[in-house]
Design an enzyme around this catalytic site. Structure first.
Site, PDB file in Angstrom:
ATOM      1  CG  HIS A  14      -2.759  -1.125   1.314  1.00 51.42           C
ATOM      2  ND1 HIS A  14      -1.520  -2.650   1.472  1.00 51.42           N
ATOM      3  CD2 HIS A  14      -3.365  -1.117   0.539  1.00 51.42           C
ATOM      4  CE1 HIS A  14      -3.606  -3.183   1.230  1.00 51.42           C
ATOM      5  NE2 HIS A  14      -3.342  -1.897   0.818  1.00 51.42           N
ATOM      6  CE  LYS A  18       7.097  -1.508   0.355  1.00 52.29           C
ATOM      7  NZ  LYS A  18       8.229  -2.593   1.626  1.00 52.29           N
ATOM      8  CG  ASP A  45      -2.067  -7.280  12.389  1.00 53.29           C
ATOM      9  OD1 ASP A  45      -1.656  -5.759  11.712  1.00 53.29           O
ATOM     10  OD2 ASP A  45      -2.388  -7.735  12.359  1.00 53.29           O
ATOM     11  CG  ASP A  74       8.984  -6.412   5.440  1.00 49.80           C
ATOM     12  OD1 ASP A  74       7.813  -5.431   5.838  1.00 49.80           O
ATOM     13  OD2 ASP A  74       9.825  -6.229   6.489  1.00 49.80           O
ATOM     14  CG  PHE A 160       9.983   6.078  -0.441  1.00 49.39           C
ATOM     15  CD1 PHE A 160      11.084   5.329  -2.280  1.00 49.39           C
ATOM     16  CD2 PHE A 160       9.972   5.001  -0.064  1.00 49.39           C
ATOM     17  CE1 PHE A 160      11.535   4.246  -2.087  1.00 49.39           C
ATOM     18  CE2 PHE A 160      10.244   3.535   0.435  1.00 49.39           C
ATOM     19  CZ  PHE A 160      10.839   3.400  -1.287  1.00 49.39           C
ATOM     20  N   GLY A 161      11.200   7.874   1.591  1.00 39.54           N
ATOM     21  CA  GLY A 161      11.311   7.631   3.420  1.00 39.54           C
ATOM     22  C   GLY A 161      12.565   8.062   3.605  1.00 39.54           C
ATOM     23  CE1 TYR A 162      13.973   6.026   8.365  1.00 44.30           C
ATOM     24  CE2 TYR A 162      12.158   4.523   7.511  1.00 44.30           C
ATOM     25  CZ  TYR A 162      12.478   5.359   8.414  1.00 44.30           C
ATOM     26  OH  TYR A 162      11.816   5.363   9.812  1.00 44.30           O
ATOM     27  CE  LYS A 183      16.257   3.657  -3.391  1.00 40.29           C
ATOM     28  NZ  LYS A 183      14.748   3.693  -2.734  1.00 40.29           N
TER      29      LYS A 183
HETATM   30  P1  IMP Z   1       7.625  -1.666   4.524  1.00 38.71           P
HETATM   31  O1  IMP Z   1       8.598  -2.959   4.421  1.00 38.71           O
HETATM   32  O2  IMP Z   1       6.420  -1.459   3.522  1.00 38.71           O
HETATM   33  O3  IMP Z   1       7.536  -2.757   6.160  1.00 38.71           O
HETATM   34  O4  IMP Z   1       7.938  -0.381   5.350  1.00 38.71           O
HETATM   35  C1  IMP Z   1       9.559  -0.499   4.742  1.00 38.71           C
HETATM   36  C2  IMP Z   1      10.077   0.894   5.955  1.00 38.71           C
HETATM   37  O5  IMP Z   1      11.719   0.913   5.187  1.00 38.71           O
HETATM   38  C3  IMP Z   1       9.455   2.185   5.058  1.00 38.71           C
HETATM   39  O6  IMP Z   1       9.680   2.678   6.195  1.00 38.71           O
HETATM   40  C4  IMP Z   1       9.898   2.619   4.093  1.00 38.71           C
HETATM   41  O7  IMP Z   1      10.286   4.053   3.690  1.00 38.71           O
HETATM   42  C5  IMP Z   1      11.470   2.427   4.783  1.00 38.71           C
HETATM   43  N1  IMP Z   1      12.442   1.483   3.509  1.00 38.71           N
HETATM   44  C6  IMP Z   1      12.040   0.817   2.344  1.00 38.71           C
HETATM   45  N2  IMP Z   1      13.113   0.870   1.473  1.00 38.71           N
HETATM   46  C7  IMP Z   1      13.359   2.322   1.037  1.00 38.71           C
HETATM   47  C8  IMP Z   1      13.736   3.205  -0.003  1.00 38.71           C
HETATM   48  O8  IMP Z   1      14.452   2.507  -0.961  1.00 38.71           O
HETATM   49  N3  IMP Z   1      14.449   3.939   0.336  1.00 38.71           N
HETATM   50  C9  IMP Z   1      13.661   4.548   1.937  1.00 38.71           C
HETATM   51  N4  IMP Z   1      13.199   3.733   2.521  1.00 38.71           N
HETATM   52  C10 IMP Z   1      12.664   2.973   2.650  1.00 38.71           C
END
Ligand code: IMP
Length: 210
Positions: A14, A18, A45, A74, A160-162, A183
């Site tokens: 979701h 990704k 979950d 994941d 995105f994210g980190y 990337k």
């Molecule tokens: P999940 O896999 O949906 O549980 O979430 C993975 C978490 O790691 C998320 O908060 C993403 O933002 C972070 N994450 C996973 N892959 C990346 C990436 O390629 N770049 C930045 N953050 C990532």
């Protein structure tokens, strides 16, 4: 014996960032992607204690409900000086902090509390576990990682994210400063991709899309 991935496939995420990456990776193989969100599937979950366990939970749940093969990822950021945190809880940390700038600031605070200012004390890696589950119970699993250091302040607005705080080894720009192609693109000459997800995908491609 690996199984070939073809036809219509559910992307069991979701997370818009990704989903975009996974679609870009699968598109050249003629796989028709439909997202769990588009199908209205509930998010299970994530009760596993490894990336692989959680990827399998998501792929199996989507496949069983949609009656189609389902592809799940994941992933997360593991900070070595923080004992591997946030790791499998990377998404939860961001939910609790409210947004990624706040989550990156929290990681920075934790690092500084431990006196982690020198690059070698700020090592981190992203991990990606990819799982495919079929309605008959067959599964395939692939995992890989990318190593680097965390920079302060975060740099760049791409990805995105980190991404803005992660500087991959051998590069002078963070993931937040790189194009999507740089990337997670797959090098045409077959050499190793850069991102954790693209690396895991290369193994999946060889086994299930070749
Ligand atoms: P999940 O896999 O949906 O549980 O979430 C993975 C978490 O790691 C998320 O908060 C993403 O933002 C972070 N994450 C996973 N892959 C990346 C990436 O390629 N770049 C930045 N953050 C990532």
């Amino acid at each position: 014996m690996h199984r070939r991935l073809e036809g219509r496939v559910v992307i069991a995420t979701h997370n818009a960032g990704k989903l975009r990456e996974m679609r870009e990776l699968l598109a050249p193989h003629g796989v028709e992607c439909v997202s769990a969100g588009e199908l209205g599937l509930a998010e299970p979950d994530e009760t596993g204690d490894t990336f692989i366990a959680n990827a399998l939970i998501k792929a199996r749940a989507a496949s069983a409900t949609a009656k189609l093969p389902a592809f799940a990822d994941d992933s997360g950021l593991c900070v070595e000086s923080l004992g591997g945190a946030p790791g499998i809880h990377s998404a939860r940390w961001a939910r609790e902090a409210g947004d990624y700038p706040s989550t990156m600031a929290l990681i920075e605070t934790r690092l500084q509390e431990r006196g982690c200012l020198a690059p070698d004390t700020r090592r981190a890696h992203f991990v990606s576990a990819l799982a495919i589950a079929w309605p008959d119970g067959h599964t395939e699993i692939f995992e890989d990682r990318v190593d680097g250091v965390l920079v302060n302040p975060p740099r760049g607005t791409a990805g995105f994210g980190y991404d803005p705080m992660f500087l991959p080894d051998g590069h002078d720009r963070t993931f937040g400063e790189m194009s999507a192609e740089e990337k997670h693109g797959l090098p045409a000459d077959g050499s190793r991709a850069l991102s954790h997800r693209a690396r895991a995908f290369q193994a999946l491609e060889k086994a299930c899309l070749g």
